[in-house]
Design an enzyme around this catalytic site. Structure first.
Site, PDB file in Angstrom:
ATOM      1  N   ARG A  32       0.825  -1.218   0.000  1.00  6.18           N
ATOM      2  CA  ARG A  32       0.000   0.000   0.000  1.00  6.18           C
ATOM      3  C   ARG A  32       0.855   1.263   0.000  1.00  6.18           C
ATOM      4  O   ARG A  32       0.434   2.301  -0.525  1.00  6.18           O
ATOM      5  CB  ARG A  32      -0.947  -0.008   1.213  1.00  6.18           C
ATOM      6  CG  ARG A  32      -2.058   1.059   1.144  1.00  6.18           C
ATOM      7  CD  ARG A  32      -3.126   0.799   2.185  1.00  6.18           C
ATOM      8  NE  ARG A  32      -4.219   1.768   2.138  1.00  6.18           N
ATOM      9  CZ  ARG A  32      -4.454   2.696   3.065  1.00  6.18           C
ATOM     10  NH1 ARG A  32      -3.674   2.772   4.136  1.00  6.18           N
ATOM     11  NH2 ARG A  32      -5.470   3.530   2.952  1.00  6.18           N
ATOM     12  N   ILE A  58      -7.018   7.899  -0.814  1.00  2.00           N
ATOM     13  CA  ILE A  58      -6.976   6.443  -0.952  1.00  2.00           C
ATOM     14  C   ILE A  58      -7.885   5.899   0.150  1.00  2.00           C
ATOM     15  O   ILE A  58      -7.774   6.296   1.312  1.00  2.00           O
ATOM     16  CB  ILE A  58      -5.525   5.916  -0.838  1.00  2.00           C
ATOM     17  CG1 ILE A  58      -5.472   4.386  -1.005  1.00  2.00           C
ATOM     18  CG2 ILE A  58      -4.864   6.327   0.463  1.00  2.00           C
ATOM     19  CD1 ILE A  58      -4.043   3.844  -1.074  1.00  2.00           C
ATOM     20  N   SER A  59      -8.830   5.041  -0.224  1.00  2.44           N
ATOM     21  CA  SER A  59      -9.829   4.566   0.742  1.00  2.44           C
ATOM     22  C   SER A  59      -9.182   3.720   1.836  1.00  2.44           C
ATOM     23  O   SER A  59      -8.123   3.126   1.643  1.00  2.44           O
ATOM     24  CB  SER A  59     -10.899   3.725   0.030  1.00  2.44           C
ATOM     25  OG  SER A  59     -11.647   4.510  -0.862  1.00  2.44           O
ATOM     26  N   GLN A  60      -9.848   3.660   2.988  1.00  3.50           N
ATOM     27  CA  GLN A  60      -9.343   2.811   4.071  1.00  3.50           C
ATOM     28  C   GLN A  60      -9.402   1.351   3.630  1.00  3.50           C
ATOM     29  O   GLN A  60     -10.318   0.942   2.902  1.00  3.50           O
ATOM     30  CB  GLN A  60     -10.128   3.035   5.360  1.00  3.50           C
ATOM     31  CG  GLN A  60     -11.605   2.779   5.264  1.00  3.50           C
ATOM     32  CD  GLN A  60     -12.287   2.817   6.621  1.00  3.50           C
ATOM     33  OE1 GLN A  60     -12.908   1.840   7.005  1.00  3.50           O
ATOM     34  NE2 GLN A  60     -12.197   3.908   7.334  1.00  3.50           N
TER      35      GLN A  60
END
Length: 208
Positions: A32, A58-60
């Site tokens: 990530r 950026i999404s969790q």
């Protein structure tokens, strides 16, 4: 080589109800930090949404895992993503299916994601700079469509680009947003509410 931070993240996802082993493996294997600025690397495996520039995030990892699991993907599923962003969600999907199509309205984000995904050896992804509200009609119909920004209402173009039996995952609302799963049955669309979420808005049009 093991990654203790990624292992902790996967344990967290399992504890929070993610069950699909293929989804968990895809998240474990994906670095990530490669999708974040150097300054954000120390937070890469936290369950947080993080800024990627241009007012986007950026999404969790939890919501990435949850939405991916809900798409019920098969290897040959035809998948459309609306909102490429950093390319992280795109890369999770690309580990699960033969090919992913992804639309991003902000040109600089699309180019950065395209470069990043190639550096990570993802060659089964097609990205396009365009208006996410319009989908990608020339590549339709899709088995699954995932929208990574919140729409005020459900874009009709996306519904029409679903195959019969196809699934659409989309956050809907302004401040109070609901994650909806919509399944197409012929000319009918059955909608169910999954949970409350918080996403950046899905803005119509495209930016150079």
């Amino acid at each position: 080589m093991s990654n203790p931070q990624a292992e902790r993240l996967v344990t967290f996802l399992i504890e929070n109800g993610i069950q699909d082993q293929k989804v968990l493996d895809a998240i474990y294997l994906l670095p990530r930090e490669s999708f974040l600025s150097q300054a954000m690397h120390h937070q890469a495996y936290d369950n947080n949404a993080l800024p990627i520039g241009q007012g986007q995030t950026i999404s969790q990892p939890y919501i990435v895992a949850k939405m991916t699991e809900l798409l019920e993907l098969q290897q040959d599923s035809r998948v459309l993503e609306i909102g490429t962003g950093s390319g992280y969600q795109t890369a999770v999907l690309a580990q699960l299916v033969d090919h992913v199509y992804s639309v991003e309205r902000i040109k600089s984000l699309q180019w950065d994601a395209k470069r990043r995904l190639k550096q990570l050896d993802f060659y089964n992804i097609s990205t396009k700079h365009g208006d996410g509200w319009q989908g990608w009609s020339s590549k339709a119909p899709f088995d699954a469509i995932i929208v990574t920004a919140a729409a005020e209402s459900i874009p009709q173009a996306l519904l029409q680009q679903l195959k019969d039996g196809g699934r659409l995952l989309i956050p809907v609302g302004d401040d109070e947003q609901q994650l909806l799963k919509i399944v197409r049955h012929g000319d009918e669309f059955l909608s169910s509410v999954i949970e409350m979420v918080r996403f950046v808005p899905l803005v119509p049009g495209e930016l150079a």
